[in-house]
Design a protein around this motif. Structure first.
Motif, PDB file in Angstrom:
ATOM      1  N   ASP A   1      28.831  10.181  16.762  1.00 19.26           N
ATOM      2  CA  ASP A   1      28.267  11.059  17.794  1.00 19.26           C
ATOM      3  C   ASP A   1      29.055  12.359  17.924  1.00 19.26           C
ATOM      4  O   ASP A   1      28.539  13.351  18.460  1.00 19.26           O
TER       5      ASP A   1
ATOM      6  N   THR B   1      20.310  17.552   6.745  1.00 20.44           N
ATOM      7  CA  THR B   1      19.354  18.380   7.452  1.00 20.44           C
ATOM      8  C   THR B   1      20.114  19.503   8.148  1.00 20.44           C
ATOM      9  O   THR B   1      21.344  19.469   8.266  1.00 20.44           O
ATOM     10  N   ALA B   2      19.382  20.490   8.634  1.00 21.53           N
ATOM     11  CA  ALA B   2      20.027  21.598   9.330  1.00 21.53           C
ATOM     12  C   ALA B   2      20.781  21.110  10.563  1.00 21.53           C
ATOM     13  O   ALA B   2      21.885  21.569  10.863  1.00 21.53           O
ATOM     14  N   GLU B   3      20.201  20.147  11.279  1.00 22.90           N
ATOM     15  CA  GLU B   3      20.847  19.611  12.476  1.00 22.90           C
ATOM     16  C   GLU B   3      22.133  18.873  12.115  1.00 22.90           C
ATOM     17  O   GLU B   3      23.158  19.025  12.797  1.00 22.90           O
ATOM     18  N   GLU B   4      22.087  18.083  11.047  1.00 21.17           N
ATOM     19  CA  GLU B   4      23.279  17.347  10.620  1.00 21.17           C
ATOM     20  C   GLU B   4      24.376  18.301  10.167  1.00 21.17           C
ATOM     21  O   GLU B   4      25.552  18.094  10.465  1.00 21.17           O
TER      22      GLU B   4
ATOM     23  N   GLY C   1      30.171  14.035  15.358  1.00 22.78           N
ATOM     24  CA  GLY C   1      30.025  14.780  14.118  1.00 22.78           C
ATOM     25  C   GLY C   1      31.011  14.396  13.045  1.00 22.78           C
ATOM     26  O   GLY C   1      31.195  15.143  12.073  1.00 22.78           O
TER      27      GLY C   1
ATOM     28  N   GLN D   1      24.828  21.396  11.168  1.00 23.08           N
ATOM     29  CA  GLN D   1      25.376  22.069  12.344  1.00 23.08           C
ATOM     30  C   GLN D   1      26.353  21.165  13.079  1.00 23.08           C
ATOM     31  O   GLN D   1      27.417  21.612  13.535  1.00 23.08           O
ATOM     32  N   GLN D   2      26.014  19.884  13.204  1.00 18.37           N
ATOM     33  CA  GLN D   2      26.898  18.947  13.897  1.00 18.37           C
ATOM     34  C   GLN D   2      28.252  18.861  13.189  1.00 18.37           C
ATOM     35  O   GLN D   2      29.305  18.880  13.837  1.00 18.37           O
TER      36      GLN D   2
ATOM     37  N   GLU E   1      30.265  22.151  13.735  1.00 19.63           N
ATOM     38  CA  GLU E   1      30.835  22.236  15.084  1.00 19.63           C
ATOM     39  C   GLU E   1      32.062  21.338  15.210  1.00 19.63           C
ATOM     40  O   GLU E   1      33.057  21.714  15.841  1.00 19.63           O
TER      41      GLU E   1
END
Length: 345
Positions: free
Chosen positions: A174, A26-29, A176, A31-32, A35
């Motif tokens: 947690d 997903t987009a959130e995954e 990433g 991004q994590q 980062e």
């Protein structure tokens, strides 16, 4: 993990539904993972500037070996001036690049302090023939020496180890990252009674979403999605589900003293094929022999962690709902011993 795998940075998120069975991001995954990768690059650049350039023998007195692997060794040392006891991991330059050394060194540092992760100290050393870094010493060997073949660990010890490993893996996820190398040899034991353990060796740890292709033969801990032809030709985006699978295999080992299969390949390994048949039917008559002696709670826990589909696989935190419940049946040592020469034993 078997072999060296070609890897690149976190991938672009696929369109909805694309490669979903292979653990799409997903987009959130995504991004994590990005980062985490950027933070590691920054830490590596700083650490490269602060390396101590000296021969290890000038600074530390070797006491005894603590471990030996394919790419390096760990020794117990004492500081020559202060007498402090430390563990030193030494990687020869013939098999380790500066970047590879800095990466493993900085992953350990990025995880900070966690009671079930070996504490890394911010001291990296470049010698003429090796790179080294220092960690806290853990003196009672690794978990494989405590697992009795075809018996495993006593149930309380198995649950203690599982609880601590779950906490360590959640801590890694947690941030990433995905650990990717969970096996008894990488779990260090802090005391003779196996009350406390610590996860070590972060050379295979990668940011979530890093593209991975398996180039060596699979082992029991290799998740099945790594064994199939990936829908993405450049590789599979790494997800925490890989660690959940490996945790399921390790818990099975702790309870029985052997692997559930040699390879998670339906057409190659009859033990894995039998597991899939039983998992699909749920019928007692289909229960594979290696699984005899486990309780319904253990069945539910392990079948969740060992779901062949990564998006349906239980996360490592699912362990928490099963702690304190029996995982082995009363009167059973740990499951029936199988015939000599059968897979994974």
């Amino acid at each position: 993990m078997p072999g060296k795998q070609p890897e690149t940075g976190p991938t672009e998120a696929p369109e909805d539904g694309a490669a979903d069975s292979l653990g799409s991001l997903t987009a959130e995954e995504l991004q994590q993972g990005q980062e985490a990768a950027l933070a590691l690059e920054d830490r590596m650049a700083l650490s490269a500037q602060t390396l101590v350039r000296a021969e290890v023998e000038q600074l530390y007195q070797e006491v005894r070996p603590l471990g030996q692997g394919r790419f390096g060794r760990v020794v117990l040392v004492t500081h020559r001036k202060k007498g402090t006891s430390l563990a030193l991991k030494q990687l020869p330059k013939t098999s380790t690049s500066l970047r590879g050394f800095l990466y493993e060194f900085c992953v350990g540092l990025s995880l900070g302090t966690h009671p079930a992760i070996v504490a890394a100290y911010g001291i990296g050393i470049e010698s003429a023939n090796s790179y080294s870094f220092l960690t806290e010493p853990v003196l009672h060997g690794d978990l494989i020496t405590f697992i009795q073949p075809k018996v495993g660990l006593p149930q309380p010890a198995a649950q203690r180890c599982t609880e601590q490993l779950t906490s360590a893996l959640e801590h890694i996820h947690d941030r990433g990252l995905v650990y990717r190398d969970l096996k008894p040899e990488n779990v260090l034991v802090c005391d003779p009674a196996c009350q406390r353990i610590k996860l070590a060796d972060f050379g295979h740890t990668r940011p979530r979403g890093t593209l991975l292709r398996l180039t060596g033969p699979p082992i029991p801990y290799t998740a099945p999605e790594l064994c199939a032809s990936p829908l993405l030709p450049e590789g599979l985006p790494i997800q925490p589900a890989l660690d959940a699978w490996a945790l399921g295999v390790l818990v099975f080992c702790l309870l029985t003293g052997y692997f559930p299969w040699d390879q998670p390949l339906e057409d190659t390994d009859p033990f894995y094929e039998d597991f899939l048949v039983w998992r699909a039917s749920g019928q007692a008559q289909d229960r594979p022999q290696p699984w005899f002696g486990l309780t319904p709670a253990a069945d539910t826990l392990l079948c969740g962690l060992l779901d062949p589909h990564p998006r349906r696989r239980s996360p490592v935190g699912a362990i928490q709902g099963f702690l304190g419940r029996p995982w082995r049946q009363d009167g059973e040592a740990s499951g029936l011993a199988v015939e000599a020469g059968e897979g994974g034993r």
